[in-house]
Design a protein around this motif. Structure first.
Motif, mmCIF file in Angstrom:
data_model
loop_
_atom_site.group_PDB
_atom_site.id
_atom_site.type_symbol
_atom_site.label_atom_id
_atom_site.label_comp_id
_atom_site.label_asym_id
_atom_site.label_seq_id
_atom_site.Cartn_x
_atom_site.Cartn_y
_atom_site.Cartn_z
ATOM 1 N N CYS A 1 0.842 -1.198 0.000
ATOM 2 C CA CYS A 1 0.000 0.000 0.000
ATOM 3 C C CYS A 1 0.872 1.242 0.000
ATOM 4 C CB CYS A 1 -0.910 -0.005 1.219
ATOM 5 S SG CYS A 1 -2.069 1.384 1.264
ATOM 6 N N ASP A 2 0.718 2.097 -1.017
ATOM 7 C CA ASP A 2 1.533 3.308 -1.070
ATOM 8 C C ASP A 2 0.817 4.463 -0.371
ATOM 9 O OD1 ASP A 2 -0.300 4.515 -2.836
ATOM 10 O OD2 ASP A 2 1.041 4.499 -4.566
ATOM 11 N N MET A 3 1.412 5.636 -0.447
ATOM 12 C CA MET A 3 0.891 6.809 0.252
ATOM 13 C C MET A 3 -0.533 7.150 -0.168
ATOM 14 S SD MET A 3 2.654 10.584 0.337
ATOM 15 C CE MET A 3 4.099 9.958 1.173
ATOM 16 N N ASN A 4 -0.873 6.878 -1.427
ATOM 17 C CA ASN A 4 -2.202 7.176 -1.956
ATOM 18 C C ASN A 4 -3.171 6.017 -1.799
ATOM 19 O OD1 ASN A 4 -2.029 9.903 -3.056
ATOM 20 N ND2 ASN A 4 -0.473 9.065 -4.424
ATOM 21 N N ALA A 5 -2.742 4.962 -1.092
ATOM 22 C CA ALA A 5 -3.536 3.731 -0.933
ATOM 23 C C ALA A 5 -3.736 3.023 -2.268
ATOM 24 C CB ALA A 5 -4.865 3.982 -0.240
ATOM 25 N N ILE A 6 -2.839 3.286 -3.220
ATOM 26 C CA ILE A 6 -2.770 2.473 -4.427
ATOM 27 C C ILE A 6 -1.978 1.222 -4.080
ATOM 28 C CG2 ILE A 6 -2.008 2.362 -6.831
ATOM 29 C CD1 ILE A 6 -4.192 4.446 -6.318
ATOM 30 N N LEU A 7 -2.497 0.056 -4.439
ATOM 31 C CA LEU A 7 -1.800 -1.191 -4.154
ATOM 32 C C LEU A 7 -0.841 -1.504 -5.282
ATOM 33 C CD1 LEU A 7 -4.787 -3.213 -2.683
ATOM 34 C CD2 LEU A 7 -2.798 -2.346 -1.448
ATOM 35 N N ARG A 8 0.429 -1.551 -4.951
ATOM 36 C CA ARG A 8 1.488 -1.831 -5.920
ATOM 37 C C ARG A 8 2.202 -3.117 -5.513
ATOM 38 N NH1 ARG A 8 1.796 2.729 -8.986
ATOM 39 N NH2 ARG A 8 0.919 4.609 -8.035
ATOM 40 N N GLY A 9 2.871 -3.764 -6.449
ATOM 41 C CA GLY A 9 3.568 -4.989 -6.085
ATOM 42 C C GLY A 9 3.898 -5.855 -7.274
ATOM 43 N N LYS A 10 3.830 -7.164 -7.077
ATOM 44 C CA LYS A 10 4.225 -8.121 -8.105
ATOM 45 C C LYS A 10 3.286 -9.325 -8.084
ATOM 46 C CE LYS A 10 9.201 -7.125 -7.945
ATOM 47 N NZ LYS A 10 10.559 -7.716 -7.827
ATOM 48 N N TRP A 11 3.274 -10.049 -9.205
ATOM 49 C CA TRP A 11 2.655 -11.365 -9.256
ATOM 50 C C TRP A 11 3.758 -12.400 -9.047
ATOM 51 C CZ3 TRP A 11 -1.245 -11.709 -13.971
ATOM 52 C CH2 TRP A 11 -2.343 -10.867 -13.721
ATOM 53 N N LEU A 12 3.544 -13.282 -8.093
ATOM 54 C CA LEU A 12 4.520 -14.324 -7.793
ATOM 55 C C LEU A 12 3.891 -15.676 -8.096
ATOM 56 C CD1 LEU A 12 7.372 -14.684 -6.377
ATOM 57 C CD2 LEU A 12 6.069 -15.197 -4.298
ATOM 58 N N PRO A 13 4.552 -16.546 -8.869
ATOM 59 C CA PRO A 13 3.998 -17.876 -9.112
ATOM 60 C C PRO A 13 3.757 -18.614 -7.803
ATOM 61 C CG PRO A 13 5.831 -17.458 -10.598
ATOM 62 C CD PRO A 13 5.825 -16.334 -9.603
ATOM 63 N N GLY A 14 2.691 -19.383 -7.753
ATOM 64 C CA GLY A 14 2.342 -20.078 -6.520
ATOM 65 C C GLY A 14 3.434 -20.998 -6.028
ATOM 66 N N GLU A 15 4.213 -21.581 -6.947
ATOM 67 C CA GLU A 15 5.266 -22.507 -6.532
ATOM 68 C C GLU A 15 6.487 -21.799 -5.946
ATOM 69 O OE1 GLU A 15 5.622 -22.152 -11.113
ATOM 70 O OE2 GLU A 15 4.037 -22.334 -9.602
ATOM 71 N N ASP A 16 6.490 -20.453 -6.019
ATOM 72 C CA ASP A 16 7.630 -19.695 -5.506
ATOM 73 C C ASP A 16 7.344 -19.038 -4.158
ATOM 74 O OD1 ASP A 16 9.088 -20.378 -7.719
ATOM 75 O OD2 ASP A 16 8.777 -18.478 -8.768
ATOM 76 N N ALA A 17 6.392 -19.575 -3.427
ATOM 77 C CA ALA A 17 6.045 -18.976 -2.134
ATOM 78 C C ALA A 17 7.238 -18.941 -1.190
ATOM 79 C CB ALA A 17 4.898 -19.750 -1.494
ATOM 80 N N ASP A 18 8.139 -19.901 -1.315
ATOM 81 C CA ASP A 18 9.301 -19.926 -0.423
ATOM 82 C C ASP A 18 10.207 -18.718 -0.643
ATOM 83 O OD1 ASP A 18 9.909 -20.996 -2.974
ATOM 84 O OD2 ASP A 18 11.727 -21.928 -2.177
ATOM 85 N N LYS A 19 10.223 -18.164 -1.870
ATOM 86 C CA LYS A 19 11.024 -16.966 -2.130
ATOM 87 C C LYS A 19 10.507 -15.789 -1.299
ATOM 88 C CE LYS A 19 12.397 -18.050 -6.902
ATOM 89 N NZ LYS A 19 12.334 -17.586 -8.316
ATOM 90 N N LEU A 20 9.189 -15.672 -1.216
ATOM 91 C CA LEU A 20 8.609 -14.612 -0.406
ATOM 92 C C LEU A 20 8.942 -14.843 1.062
ATOM 93 C CD1 LEU A 20 6.792 -12.124 -0.103
ATOM 94 C CD2 LEU A 20 4.821 -13.668 -0.069
ATOM 95 N N ALA A 21 8.842 -16.087 1.506
ATOM 96 C CA ALA A 21 9.122 -16.399 2.905
ATOM 97 C C ALA A 21 10.575 -16.109 3.269
ATOM 98 C CB ALA A 21 8.799 -17.868 3.183
ATOM 99 N N LYS A 22 11.484 -16.287 2.320
ATOM 100 C CA LYS A 22 12.912 -16.073 2.581
ATOM 101 C C LYS A 22 13.333 -14.612 2.454
ATOM 102 C CE LYS A 22 14.257 -20.634 0.808
ATOM 103 N NZ LYS A 22 14.928 -21.363 -0.326
#
Length: 453
Positions: free
Chosen positions: A26-47
């Motif tokens: 969530c940015d200053m304007n409450a615009i949601l920014r980010g990325k799409w992560l493949p479901g099989e790469d959840a461990d990358k987010l966790a790490k």
């Protein structure tokens, strides 16, 4: 790491492994920014192996970095490490309205500043967490509920086109049950998606304007979830509307001649024993409740730039705009900036009615709570309520965007609530937006002047 993977495993057990995870910052304007992560790469987010530039927290409304903020390429645009927020992994059901089979999850994220090893101080969510911590330090626990207004309208060919209401929309549809029935398909999917994401929806009504609706949420002492709910709901409504071939907006004032969209916040405070500190079991509002109201009135002008963050926001502060526009209060009076719907019992509370639905909910709720805390700590007084025939009308809040941003930038209460650095960055971003958006020549200027002067 293990906490997120445990949550992810439970999610997959309940909903199936997602094809993608949408990472939402969530940015200053409450615009949601980010990325799409493949479901099989959840461990990358966790790490912590997924990154974004720290400047992602504070672009202008156009998505551009603002040099005067001191962020972005001027300092090399360094990355932060993305971390998931526990409890925010949710399904995204509207992607399959109409027959799709893609499995999508969403999770809210923050960033760790590599220089400090701590959560970035640019996070609006953390500003709210800091404010709630101030209440907890005193043995107090805010209890909140929000109400959000929005418009549904026909899809547009161009982004610069104005909205057109749905077919058969009356110009005044307030509480019209037939309109709810005609819009049932979209509204049912909005409520269904809300339930899937654990959003505590209460009543849903037709509001006054053509194609305008309002959702109420249940009260909760989980203030952060109340703010998360407002952010997620805005995304959800726009997604469901698109799936139905419509558009939706929480813009403060989409139509010049119809009411704007507000975000009303009902707030009370309970102590460690669970007792509402506003309840004195007597006649009328308690002194403590009036202190809290007085604090929000005393700080409202300094914090207006948070409650009205955008150029369009100020159209709600024009005369006869159907919205409260002054730091005043009343007993069950919807014309007031702050309304007291209940004076006694467990439901004794105030309703802050100034903010537009276009706000950043984290910052707006932090500002409201900050005003309440200011009033409780200083014993702030209140003028006579609007209901009193001897009441002197308060001067209206400003309808000048630049003026409110300048006041916010020099406000000591704003700096006490949000910190010097955040106020400076927020002000720099708004000044950049003011420069860019106000220099464009409008169609009304061409119509009024080009052929006459």
């Amino acid at each position: 790491m293990s906490d997120f993977l445990t949550e992810y495993a439970a999610y997959c057990e309940a909903h199936g492994k997602p094809d993608r995870i949408e990472l939402m910052l969530c940015d200053m304007n409450a615009i949601l920014r980010g990325k799409w992560l493949p479901g099989e790469d959840a461990d990358k987010l966790a790490k912590g192996a997924v990154r974004l530039p720290l400047s992602t927290y504070a672009p202008n409304i156009l998505g551009e970095e603002v040099e005067a903020s001191g962020l972005g390429i001027i300092v090399g645009d360094p990355d932060g490490h993305i971390v998931p927020i526990a409890g925010t992994l949710k399904p995204v059901p509207w992607v399959n309205i109409g027959g799709g089979t893609t499995k999508v999850a969403q999770v809210q994220v923050e960033m760790i500043d590599p220089d400090t090893g701590a959560l970035s101080d640019l996070s609006p969510r953390q500003k709210l967490a800091d404010m709630v911590a101030k209440f907890h330090a005193k043995g107090w626990h805010p209890v909140l509920a929000t109400e959000l207004e929005f418009y549904l309208f026909k899809p547009r060919d161009n982004e610069s086109d104005g909205p057109t209401p749905p077919d058969r929309s009356p110009t005044a549809q307030n509480y019209d049950l037939e309109v709810l029935e005609r819009t049932q398909g979209i509204l049912d999917d909005i409520l269904s998606a809300s339930a899937a994401q654990g959003l505590a929806t209460d009543t849903l009504i037709c509001e006054y304007g053509p194609g305008q609706f309002e959702i109420n949420f249940h009260h909760t002492d989980d203030v952060m979830h109340a703010a998360d709910t407002a952010v997620w709901f805005r995304r959800l409504v726009r997604g469901v509307a698109r799936a139905h071939g419509m558009e939706a907006s929480f813009m403060a004032k989409p139509y010049a001649d119809y009411p704007g969209n507000g975000m009303h916040v009902h707030a009370s405070v309970v102590n460690n024993d669970g007792k509402n500190i506003f309840d004195h079991q007597g006649d009328g509002p308690s002194e403590v409740l009036l202190n809290a109201v007085g604090g929000t009135l005393d700080t409202m002008r300094d914090l207006q730039a948070v409650f009205a963050p955008h150029m369009n926001s100020y159209r709600r502060f024009k005369p006869m705009s159907f919205a409260p526009s002054a730091p005043d209060w009343g007993l069950d009076n919807r014309a007031a900036g702050v309304r007291i719907p209940e004076t006694n019992g467990p439901a004794a509370r105030m309703e802050h009615r100034i903010a537009g639905a276009d706000v950043n909910p984290y910052l707006a709720i932090a500002a409201i709570l900050g005003g309440m805390l200011h009033g409780l700590e200083t014993g702030a007084s209140v003028p006579l309520p609007l209901d009193d025939p001897k009441a002197v009308p308060a001067d209206s809040l400003s309808d000048d965007w630049r003026q409110t941003v300048d006041r916010f930038g020099t406000s000591q209460i704003a700096r006490a609530l949000f910190g010097d650095r955040y106020v400076d960055i927020h002000t720099a971003v708004r000044h950049d937006e003011i420069t860019q958006l106000t220099r464009e020549i409008s169609q009304v200027e061409y119509r009024a002047y080009l052929g006459r002067l």
